[in-house]
Write a protein that holds these residues in place. Structure first.
Motif, PDB file in Angstrom:
ATOM      1  N   GLU A  33       0.840  -1.187   0.000  1.00 27.70           N
ATOM      2  CA  GLU A  33       0.000   0.000   0.000  1.00 27.70           C
ATOM      3  C   GLU A  33       0.885   1.250   0.000  1.00 27.70           C
ATOM      4  N   LEU A  34       0.721   2.090  -1.004  1.00 29.28           N
ATOM      5  CA  LEU A  34       1.534   3.302  -1.111  1.00 29.28           C
ATOM      6  C   LEU A  34       1.202   4.269   0.016  1.00 29.28           C
ATOM      7  N   GLU A  35       2.250   4.758   0.701  1.00 27.58           N
ATOM      8  CA  GLU A  35       2.084   5.793   1.726  1.00 27.58           C
ATOM      9  C   GLU A  35       2.332   7.177   1.133  1.00 27.58           C
ATOM     10  N   TRP A  36       3.422   7.328   0.384  1.00 22.72           N
ATOM     11  CA  TRP A  36       3.711   8.575  -0.307  1.00 22.72           C
ATOM     12  C   TRP A  36       4.711   8.318  -1.421  1.00 22.72           C
ATOM     13  N   LEU A  37       4.738   9.237  -2.372  1.00 25.33           N
ATOM     14  CA  LEU A  37       5.678   9.163  -3.495  1.00 25.33           C
ATOM     15  C   LEU A  37       6.049  10.591  -3.864  1.00 25.33           C
ATOM     16  N   LYS A  38       7.329  10.849  -4.027  1.00 27.95           N
ATOM     17  CA  LYS A  38       7.798  12.208  -4.314  1.00 27.95           C
ATOM     18  C   LYS A  38       9.138  12.146  -5.058  1.00 27.95           C
ATOM     19  N   PRO A  39       9.549  13.236  -5.686  1.00 29.38           N
ATOM     20  CA  PRO A  39      10.896  13.282  -6.260  1.00 29.38           C
ATOM     21  C   PRO A  39      11.928  13.347  -5.137  1.00 29.38           C
ATOM     22  N   ARG A  40      13.075  12.776  -5.360  1.00 35.00           N
ATOM     23  CA  ARG A  40      14.154  12.961  -4.387  1.00 35.00           C
ATOM     24  C   ARG A  40      14.569  14.413  -4.352  1.00 35.00           C
ATOM     25  N   THR A  41      14.773  14.988  -5.510  1.00 31.69           N
ATOM     26  CA  THR A  41      15.110  16.412  -5.583  1.00 31.69           C
ATOM     27  C   THR A  41      14.353  17.045  -6.731  1.00 31.69           C
ATOM     28  N   VAL A  42      13.998  18.293  -6.555  1.00 36.42           N
ATOM     29  CA  VAL A  42      13.384  19.096  -7.599  1.00 36.42           C
ATOM     30  C   VAL A  42      14.364  20.144  -8.110  1.00 36.42           C
ATOM     31  N   LEU A  43      15.164  20.707  -7.217  1.00 39.03           N
ATOM     32  CA  LEU A  43      16.141  21.725  -7.609  1.00 39.03           C
ATOM     33  C   LEU A  43      17.182  21.119  -8.545  1.00 39.03           C
ATOM     34  N   SER A  44      17.509  21.829  -9.597  1.00 45.45           N
ATOM     35  CA  SER A  44      18.479  21.335 -10.569  1.00 45.45           C
ATOM     36  C   SER A  44      19.896  21.442 -10.021  1.00 45.45           C
ATOM     37  N   ALA A  45      20.794  20.650 -10.623  1.00 47.31           N
ATOM     38  CA  ALA A  45      22.197  20.691 -10.205  1.00 47.31           C
ATOM     39  C   ALA A  45      22.786  22.085 -10.405  1.00 47.31           C
ATOM     40  N   SER A  46      22.446  22.741 -11.529  1.00 42.73           N
ATOM     41  CA  SER A  46      23.009  24.069 -11.788  1.00 42.73           C
ATOM     42  C   SER A  46      22.525  25.081 -10.754  1.00 42.73           C
ATOM     43  N   THR A  47      21.261  24.979 -10.354  1.00 43.33           N
ATOM     44  CA  THR A  47      20.728  25.896  -9.343  1.00 43.33           C
ATOM     45  C   THR A  47      21.426  25.710  -8.010  1.00 43.33           C
ATOM     46  N   VAL A  48      21.567  24.450  -7.598  1.00 42.09           N
ATOM     47  CA  VAL A  48      22.214  24.156  -6.321  1.00 42.09           C
ATOM     48  C   VAL A  48      23.648  24.654  -6.316  1.00 42.09           C
ATOM     49  N   GLU A  49      24.386  24.365  -7.376  1.00 42.19           N
ATOM     50  CA  GLU A  49      25.794  24.754  -7.423  1.00 42.19           C
ATOM     51  C   GLU A  49      25.957  26.268  -7.477  1.00 42.19           C
ATOM     52  N   MET A  50      25.055  26.953  -8.164  1.00 48.39           N
ATOM     53  CA  MET A  50      25.126  28.410  -8.220  1.00 48.39           C
ATOM     54  C   MET A  50      24.878  29.018  -6.836  1.00 48.39           C
ATOM     55  N   MET A  51      23.866  28.494  -6.119  1.00 52.39           N
ATOM     56  CA  MET A  51      23.530  29.049  -4.812  1.00 52.39           C
ATOM     57  C   MET A  51      24.627  28.761  -3.793  1.00 52.39           C
ATOM     58  N   LEU A  52      25.217  27.580  -3.860  1.00 52.57           N
ATOM     59  CA  LEU A  52      26.291  27.255  -2.923  1.00 52.57           C
ATOM     60  C   LEU A  52      27.568  28.026  -3.249  1.00 52.57           C
ATOM     61  N   ALA A  53      27.776  28.322  -4.521  1.00 52.49           N
ATOM     62  CA  ALA A  53      28.937  29.134  -4.880  1.00 52.49           C
ATOM     63  C   ALA A  53      28.789  30.550  -4.323  1.00 52.49           C
ATOM     64  N   ARG A  54      27.570  31.060  -4.304  1.00 51.80           N
ATOM     65  CA  ARG A  54      27.323  32.394  -3.751  1.00 51.80           C
ATOM     66  C   ARG A  54      27.453  32.404  -2.229  1.00 51.80           C
ATOM     67  N   PRO A  99      28.405  29.397   0.565  1.00 47.97           N
ATOM     68  CA  PRO A  99      28.670  28.006   0.946  1.00 47.97           C
ATOM     69  C   PRO A  99      27.932  27.574   2.218  1.00 47.97           C
ATOM     70  N   ARG A 100      27.427  28.527   3.001  1.00 45.32           N
ATOM     71  CA  ARG A 100      26.731  28.181   4.238  1.00 45.32           C
ATOM     72  C   ARG A 100      25.239  27.944   4.033  1.00 45.32           C
ATOM     73  N   SER A 101      24.792  27.972   2.784  1.00 47.40           N
ATOM     74  CA  SER A 101      23.352  27.865   2.522  1.00 47.40           C
ATOM     75  C   SER A 101      22.871  26.427   2.347  1.00 47.40           C
ATOM     76  N   MET A 102      23.722  25.431   2.606  1.00 48.75           N
ATOM     77  CA  MET A 102      23.329  24.039   2.397  1.00 48.75           C
ATOM     78  C   MET A 102      22.077  23.686   3.196  1.00 48.75           C
ATOM     79  N   GLY A 103      22.035  24.051   4.475  1.00 52.31           N
ATOM     80  CA  GLY A 103      20.883  23.714   5.309  1.00 52.31           C
ATOM     81  C   GLY A 103      19.597  24.319   4.775  1.00 52.31           C
ATOM     82  N   ARG A 104      19.664  25.568   4.332  1.00 47.51           N
ATOM     83  CA  ARG A 104      18.463  26.225   3.790  1.00 47.51           C
ATOM     84  C   ARG A 104      18.023  25.558   2.493  1.00 47.51           C
ATOM     85  N   LEU A 105      18.982  25.140   1.666  1.00 51.57           N
ATOM     86  CA  LEU A 105      18.632  24.462   0.420  1.00 51.57           C
ATOM     87  C   LEU A 105      17.933  23.128   0.692  1.00 51.57           C
TER      88      LEU A 105
END
Length: 273
Positions: A218-239, A241-247
């Protein structure tokens, strides 16, 4: 003929889906983010009381230690004795670090086939972790899920991660498989070749839901592991580096959406009883 070199350094060029996901660099910003999200999702999935879990996700899966540290006994399935995890020796000032206190949970490694769980008795586990794309690499996913259901106790749960059709179509397009790509959205089973010669099975949310139901889960839930793209994540962390938790927090909120756009799908299902 003189070829004009590209003005963009190779390291700065956008990486293709094949390059990004077929050979992940676990030290890159995106993959550090990816596994932080995975650990948070697994932490939320783990049973609240100590349980006996079977982990099919391969020796390099980072969620296993999270389960052990949370007080669960975990049996990990290894494809061969050579894949057994070895604890590295760390030296400080020329001396080995004193051993840490024993964790509440225990971990045991067993060599076996993750598609055929014949070494385990029926209804012997409270939960099964089939993360790290293991069910996409086993092309007969229905048979694997039937085995998972068999070894689960009534009320037991499974956490599964598979490749999505989004990733499969990106890989087909990159390999110029246009006839196959045109039929991909309507295919009952989508098998996609990877650059390393392996084949993966990709799922829509509906197909994964159907496979789980056909296995008696019986399915409980189903979701994407990640929605944010790799380029978005890398751009935000480059700006910042302490934003990992917020991401990670942003990602966990985003995956409550019903829009399955991620390259991997994660599902939790329960055996009735």
């Amino acid at each position: 003929m003189h070829v004009q070199p590209s003005s963009t350094p190779a390291a700065d060029r956008p990486r293709s889906p094949a390059a990004q996901f077929s050979a992940p660099n676990r030290l890159s910003d995106y993959w550090r983010f990816y596994w932080a999200v995975a650990e948070a999702q697994i932490g939320g999935w783990l049973p609240s009381a100590p349980a006996r879990l079977l982990d099919l996700s391969s020796p390099d899966f980072q969620g296993t230690h999270r389960a052990v540290a949370s007080g669960h006994d975990v049996v990990t399935l290894l494809p061969s004795p050579d894949m057994a995890m070895r604890r590295p020796l760390t030296l400080v000032n020329g001396r080995a670090v004193p051993p840490r206190p024993a964790r509440r949970g225990r971990m045991c490694s067993v060599v076996g086939d993750s598609a055929l769980l014949r070494a385990f008795a029926s209804e012997s586990f409270d939960g099964v972790i089939a993360d790290n794309r293991v069910l996409s690499r086993q092309l007969a996913t229905e048979a694997s899920l039937a085995e998972i259901t068999r070894v689960l106790r009534p009320g037991g749960r499974v956490l599964a991660c598979v490749d999505s059709v989004v990733l499969g179509m990106a890989l087909l397009a990159e390999q110029d498989c246009w006839p196959e790509l045109s039929h991909a959205p309507s295919a009952d089973v989508l098998l996609v070749p990877w650059p390393d010669g392996s084949i993966t099975r990709c799922f829509t949310a509906e197909q994964l839901t159907e496979c789980l139901a056909d296995a008696g889960l019986e399915l409980e839930w189903l979701k994407p592991r990640t929605v944010l793209s790799a380029s978005t994540v890398e751009m935000m962390l480059a700006r910042d580096p302490r934003s990992m938790g917020r991401l990670v927090e942003m990602e966990l909120r985003a995956t409550e959406s019903d829009d399955y756009v991620g390259v991997h799908l994660v599902a939790s299902a329960r055996k009735p009883g």
